[in-house]
Design a protein around this motif. Structure first.
Motif, PDB file in Angstrom:
ATOM      1  N   LEU A 177      15.006  11.267   6.870  1.00 23.95           N
ATOM      2  CA  LEU A 177      13.516  11.032   6.518  1.00 23.95           C
ATOM      3  C   LEU A 177      12.985  10.824   5.188  1.00 23.95           C
ATOM      4  CD1 LEU A 177      11.870  13.612   8.719  1.00 23.95           C
ATOM      5  CD2 LEU A 177      11.757  11.250   9.161  1.00 23.95           C
ATOM      6  N   LEU A 178      13.820  11.366   4.033  1.00 22.17           N
ATOM      7  CA  LEU A 178      13.347  11.195   2.865  1.00 22.17           C
ATOM      8  C   LEU A 178      13.986   9.929   2.313  1.00 22.17           C
ATOM      9  CD1 LEU A 178      12.249  12.619   0.188  1.00 22.17           C
ATOM     10  CD2 LEU A 178      14.556  13.495  -0.225  1.00 22.17           C
ATOM     11  N   LEU A 179      15.445   9.634   2.468  1.00 19.51           N
ATOM     12  CA  LEU A 179      16.164   8.831   1.728  1.00 19.51           C
ATOM     13  C   LEU A 179      16.172   7.388   2.642  1.00 19.51           C
ATOM     14  CD1 LEU A 179      17.088  11.387   0.421  1.00 19.51           C
ATOM     15  CD2 LEU A 179      18.964   9.962  -0.264  1.00 19.51           C
ATOM     16  N   GLY A 180      16.100   7.479   3.991  1.00 16.27           N
ATOM     17  CA  GLY A 180      16.001   6.303   4.960  1.00 16.27           C
ATOM     18  C   GLY A 180      17.651   6.445   5.615  1.00 16.27           C
ATOM     19  N   MET A 226       0.900  -1.177  -0.070  1.00 13.22           N
ATOM     20  CA  MET A 226       0.194   0.198   0.083  1.00 13.22           C
ATOM     21  C   MET A 226       0.810   1.201  -0.138  1.00 13.22           C
ATOM     22  SD  MET A 226      -2.699  -1.054   2.844  1.00 13.22           S
ATOM     23  CE  MET A 226      -3.226  -2.617   3.171  1.00 13.22           C
ATOM     24  N   GLY A 227       0.368   2.417  -0.300  1.00 15.14           N
ATOM     25  CA  GLY A 227       0.979   3.537  -0.202  1.00 15.14           C
ATOM     26  C   GLY A 227       1.642   3.983   1.475  1.00 15.14           C
ATOM     27  N   GLY A 228       2.605   4.763   1.729  1.00 11.67           N
ATOM     28  CA  GLY A 228       2.848   4.992   2.814  1.00 11.67           C
ATOM     29  C   GLY A 228       1.940   5.838   3.735  1.00 11.67           C
ATOM     30  N   ALA A 229       1.200   6.596   2.912  1.00 17.80           N
ATOM     31  CA  ALA A 229       0.226   7.568   3.766  1.00 17.80           C
ATOM     32  C   ALA A 229      -0.777   6.572   4.318  1.00 17.80           C
ATOM     33  CB  ALA A 229      -0.237   8.653   2.790  1.00 17.80           C
ATOM     34  N   ALA A 281       7.701   6.413   1.476  1.00 15.64           N
ATOM     35  CA  ALA A 281       8.018   5.568   2.748  1.00 15.64           C
ATOM     36  C   ALA A 281       8.453   6.615   3.900  1.00 15.64           C
ATOM     37  CB  ALA A 281       9.509   4.933   2.664  1.00 15.64           C
ATOM     38  N   ILE A 282       8.532   8.036   3.256  1.00 12.59           N
ATOM     39  CA  ILE A 282       8.720   9.073   4.427  1.00 12.59           C
ATOM     40  C   ILE A 282       7.717   9.260   5.365  1.00 12.59           C
ATOM     41  CG2 ILE A 282       8.149  10.634   2.759  1.00 12.59           C
ATOM     42  CD1 ILE A 282      10.071  12.737   3.946  1.00 12.59           C
ATOM     43  N   TRP A 285       5.886   8.934  11.033  1.00 10.56           N
ATOM     44  CA  TRP A 285       5.042   8.354  11.986  1.00 10.56           C
ATOM     45  C   TRP A 285       5.656   7.647  13.033  1.00 10.56           C
ATOM     46  CZ3 TRP A 285       3.421   3.762  14.395  1.00 10.56           C
ATOM     47  CH2 TRP A 285       2.136   3.910  14.814  1.00 10.56           C
ATOM     48  N   PHE A 286       6.585   7.041  12.797  1.00  3.50           N
ATOM     49  CA  PHE A 286       7.440   6.331  13.997  1.00  3.50           C
ATOM     50  C   PHE A 286       8.030   7.414  14.729  1.00  3.50           C
ATOM     51  CE2 PHE A 286       9.123   2.247  11.280  1.00  3.50           C
ATOM     52  CZ  PHE A 286       7.807   1.747  11.522  1.00  3.50           C
ATOM     53  N   LEU A 287       8.684   8.224  14.250  1.00  2.00           N
ATOM     54  CA  LEU A 287       9.060   9.588  14.835  1.00  2.00           C
ATOM     55  C   LEU A 287       8.096  10.046  16.063  1.00  2.00           C
ATOM     56  CD1 LEU A 287      11.427  11.876  13.046  1.00  2.00           C
ATOM     57  CD2 LEU A 287      12.041  10.476  14.895  1.00  2.00           C
TER      58      LEU A 287
END
Length: 239
Positions: free
Chosen positions: A175-178, A96-99, A126-127, A132-134
């Motif tokens: 956040l953007l790239l991992g 699914m999409g990250g959002a 994925a960002i 959300w984790f943060l």
């Protein structure tokens, strides 16, 4: 793909599910993942959750055909509504999409008290999951980037811990790239972000020719900042 042989994408998700887990797979489709895990990873119990009737019926048929109905409970429902509080300790959501994934987690936060691992595979954004984790006290403990059939996927694993630990050097880039992927910078990572940079450059060029409005100015700035972040990471790799 079947219950004995998963795709590369689902196989990557599967390897992060702990032995002896009690898991729920949200959006389980054919229930290939929970069936495979019961047969190969010695998990104790699984819920295969589906919101749509067709995939739900397909999952039911597969679980029944494998003779796993006493270990895998196939349930029709929206997101984490398919489980009770305290019922599982591991959640998988793939494809699914990250959002959408973060929306499912946010709406089902009251079900996550007993959960100690989230294994998430977003097709895009994925960002959204990292943010959300943060915001919800989950630490990003593992990341993997894979390619299958010409498509690139990221798999993110979160556990309860210190949310900002992976981002000590650069939060925005991480956040953007991992943050963990940036450290590895393997061939697939470089391929993904080289392509993303080229796409952003095309969009920026198109905006240059558009009427100058508040929206286009803000969009150009946002894209420009992303391009700079990616260029800096890729430049470090080249050097």
């Amino acid at each position: 793909m079947n219950t004995d042989k998963l795709s590369v994408r689902l196989g990557t998700v599967a390897k992060y599910v702990p032995k002896g887990a009690r898991m729920v797979d949200i959006g389980s489709d054919h229930a290939y993942l929970p069936c495979y895990l019961v047969k190969n990873a010695e998990i104790l119990f699984a819920v295969a959750g589906e919101v749509a009737a067709g995939p739900y019926q397909s999952a039911e048929r597969n679980v029944l055909a494998e003779g796993l109905s006493e270990i895998i409970s196939v349930r029709l429902g929206d997101g984490l509504d398919v489980i009770q509080s305290g019922e599982v300790d591991c959640v998988t959501i793939a494809g699914m999409g990250g959002a959408l994934i973060t929306n499912i987690l946010e709406r089902g936060k009251d079900k996550l008290g007993s959960v100690n691992r989230l294994i998430l595979q977003p097709n895009i954004s994925a960002i959204s999951i990292r943010k959300w984790f943060l915001d919800n006290n989950w630490e990003l403990t593992s990341e993997e980037i894979i390619e299958e059939d010409g498509k690139i996927y990221e798999v993110l694993v979160g556990e309860k811990g210190v949310p900002d630990r992976p981002y000590k050097s650069d939060l925005e880039t991480g956040l953007l790239l991992g943050p963990l992927l940036v450290k590895k910078q393997d061939e697939i990572f470089i391929k993904k972000w080289t392509a993303e940079k080229k796409n952003w450059q095309r969009i920026y060029a198109a905006l240059e020719g558009a009427a100058e409005t508040v929206e286009t100015i803000e969009k150009k700035q946002e894209i420009s900042e992303k391009i700079k972040l990616v260029e800096e990471v890729l430049k470090n790799e080249e050097s």
